[in-house]
Design a protein around this motif. Structure first.
Motif, mmCIF file in Angstrom:
data_model
loop_
_atom_site.group_PDB
_atom_site.id
_atom_site.type_symbol
_atom_site.label_atom_id
_atom_site.label_comp_id
_atom_site.label_asym_id
_atom_site.label_seq_id
_atom_site.Cartn_x
_atom_site.Cartn_y
_atom_site.Cartn_z
ATOM 1 N N GLU A 1 -50.230 72.498 -46.028
ATOM 2 C CA GLU A 1 -50.064 72.882 -47.541
ATOM 3 C C GLU A 1 -50.331 74.464 -46.666
ATOM 4 O O GLU A 1 -50.482 75.436 -46.214
ATOM 5 C CB GLU A 1 -51.717 72.498 -47.839
ATOM 6 N N SER B 1 -54.091 77.982 -52.279
ATOM 7 C CA SER B 1 -53.038 76.963 -51.398
ATOM 8 C C SER B 1 -51.927 77.759 -52.291
ATOM 9 O O SER B 1 -51.760 77.679 -53.604
ATOM 10 C CB SER B 1 -53.443 75.970 -52.193
ATOM 11 N N LEU C 1 -50.767 74.618 -54.890
ATOM 12 C CA LEU C 1 -51.561 74.598 -56.138
ATOM 13 C C LEU C 1 -51.350 75.234 -57.516
ATOM 14 O O LEU C 1 -51.138 74.906 -57.964
ATOM 15 C CB LEU C 1 -53.064 75.474 -55.305
ATOM 16 N N LYS D 1 -49.581 74.849 -60.676
ATOM 17 C CA LYS D 1 -51.098 75.707 -61.488
ATOM 18 C C LYS D 1 -49.619 76.096 -62.898
ATOM 19 O O LYS D 1 -50.105 77.195 -63.974
ATOM 20 C CB LYS D 1 -52.135 76.276 -61.382
ATOM 21 N N CYS E 1 -52.386 65.006 -49.723
ATOM 22 C CA CYS E 1 -53.183 66.480 -50.246
ATOM 23 C C CYS E 1 -55.592 65.544 -50.772
ATOM 24 O O CYS E 1 -55.102 66.107 -51.385
ATOM 25 C CB CYS E 1 -52.926 67.242 -51.525
ATOM 26 N N THR F 1 -57.601 67.504 -52.230
ATOM 27 C CA THR F 1 -57.308 68.204 -53.482
ATOM 28 C C THR F 1 -56.818 67.339 -54.366
ATOM 29 O O THR F 1 -56.856 67.980 -55.727
ATOM 30 C CB THR F 1 -57.090 69.878 -52.880
ATOM 31 N N GLN G 1 -57.388 68.240 -58.020
ATOM 32 C CA GLN G 1 -56.738 69.720 -58.506
ATOM 33 C C GLN G 1 -56.004 69.523 -58.665
ATOM 34 O O GLN G 1 -55.576 70.487 -59.501
ATOM 35 C CB GLN G 1 -57.735 70.590 -57.522
ATOM 36 N N PHE G 2 -55.119 69.324 -58.149
ATOM 37 C CA PHE G 2 -53.275 69.587 -57.875
ATOM 38 C C PHE G 2 -53.223 68.790 -59.547
ATOM 39 O O PHE G 2 -52.077 69.580 -60.110
ATOM 40 C CB PHE G 2 -53.043 68.027 -57.214
ATOM 41 N N ALA H 1 -54.223 70.409 -62.122
ATOM 42 C CA ALA H 1 -53.021 71.901 -62.668
ATOM 43 C C ALA H 1 -52.167 71.279 -63.236
ATOM 44 O O ALA H 1 -51.809 72.437 -64.141
ATOM 45 C CB ALA H 1 -52.927 72.347 -61.575
#
Length: 247
Positions: A129, A136, A139, A143, A157, A160, A163-164, A167
Motif C-alpha cells: 500500500e 492511501s 484507496l 474511490k 488490507c 481497511t 473502506q475499500f 469506496a
C-alpha cells in the motif's frame, strides 16, 4: 550462568569425549542449551521477519499502469504492485490509459511516498500500500473509479477492508471511471483472455435472455447495467441494488 563448567579435568580443556574419556558437563549449561538457545533463535527469526516487512520511504521513478509503479528507495530501485486493487491493463482501451494517467497525477515522478509492504509476488514485485502523506493511493484509485477492489487478495488490507469496499460501491453508484463504461471486462478476466463484452447477447441492444444470474454467468454473460438501459437488467438480478445485475 550458561558458561560451560567442566569438572574432573582442567577447565580450559574441551567439553567433549576424547579418546574414550567421558567428561562431565554442568547441568545448568545443559538446561541453557536446551531451552534458551531455541528461544533466542525464535526471537531472532521474528525480528528478521518484522524488519523485512517494515515500512520504507521512496521516491517515484515511473508509473507502469494503474496499479504498478517503481520507486527509488535506500536499497535501490523497487517495483511496487498496488495491493488490494486491480486496475485496467494498458491494452484495455480507453480505460487502461486513463487509469495509468490518473495514477501519474496522484504520484508524479520524484514525489515522495511511504510504502507499507505486504508481500512479494511471483514476479518479484513488492505488493504494498502506497501513501502520499496520509492518503492511501490504493484507496484513492478505487474511490475515483480507476481501479476495482481485488477481492481475491483483499486480506492484505484487512484493517481497511471496509473502506475499500465502500469506496468501490460509491464509485459504482456515481458511475465514476470504469463503472461508467457500461460493459467492461474486469482486469483479472482480461488477463485470462476472457472478454465478456464481446460475447453474443451481452449487449444492451440484445434481447432479453431468460435465466438466473448463475446460468447466465455459466454462458459467459453479464454483468448487465441499469444505467445503459440493458434489457437483461432486472431488479431481481440486482440483489445489492447498485444498478449492476449479475456482477
Amino acid at each position: 550462568m550458561c558458561e560451560p563448567k567442566p569438572t574432573g579435568r582442567d577447565r580450559d580443556q574441551i567439553l567433549f569425549s576424547k579418546k574414550g574419556e567421558n567428561w562431565n558437563i554442568d547441568p545448568i549449561f545443559v538446561i541453557c542449551m536446551k531451552y534458551l538457545l531455541p528461544l533466542v533463535t525464535i526471537v531472532g527469526i521474528l525480528s528478521i521477519a518484522s524488519q523485512a516487512r517494515a515500512d520504507f520511504n521512496g521516491k517515484i521513478i515511473s508509473v507502469g499502469d494503474g496499479d504498478t509503479l517503481a520507486v527509488q528507495s535506500s536499497s535501490g530501485k523497487v517495483t511496487i504492485r498496488l495491493a488490494c486493487i486491480d486496475a485496467p491493463e494498458r491494452a484495455q482501451a480507453p480505460m487502461g490509459a486513463v487509469s495509468t494517467q490518473y495514477l501519474k497525477s496522484l504520484v508524479p515522478v520524484n514525489s515522495n511516498v511511504r510504502i507499507r509492504e505486504i508481500e512479494n509476488d511471483k514476479y518479484g514485485r513488492k505488493v504494498a500500500e502506497v501513501f502520499s502523506g496520509t492518503d492511501s493511493i490504493n484507496l484513492r484509485m478505487v474511490k475515483a473509479g480507476h481501479a476495482a477492489v481485488y477481492r481475491q487478495y483483499l486480506s492484505g488490507c484487512s484493517q481497511t477492508k471496509q473502506q475499500f469496499l465502500d469506496a468501490e460501491n460509491s464509485a459504482k453508484k456515481a458511475r465514476r471511471g470504469i463503472w461508467g463504461q457500461g460493459c467492461m471486462t474486469m482486469p483479472w478476466d482480461f488477463r485470462r483472455g476472457k472478454n465478456t463484452c464481446s460475447i453474443q447477447g451481452n449487449s444492451p441492444k440484445s434481447g432479453y435472455i431468460a435465466g438466473t444470474c448463475k446460468s447466465l454467468k455459466a454462458q459467459g454473460l453479464g454483468p448487465f447495467y441499469r444505467s445503459q438501459g440493458d434489457v437483461n437488467y432486472t431488479t431481481a438480478r440486482d440483489r445489492d441494488g447498485d444498478g449492476i445485475a449479475c456482477e
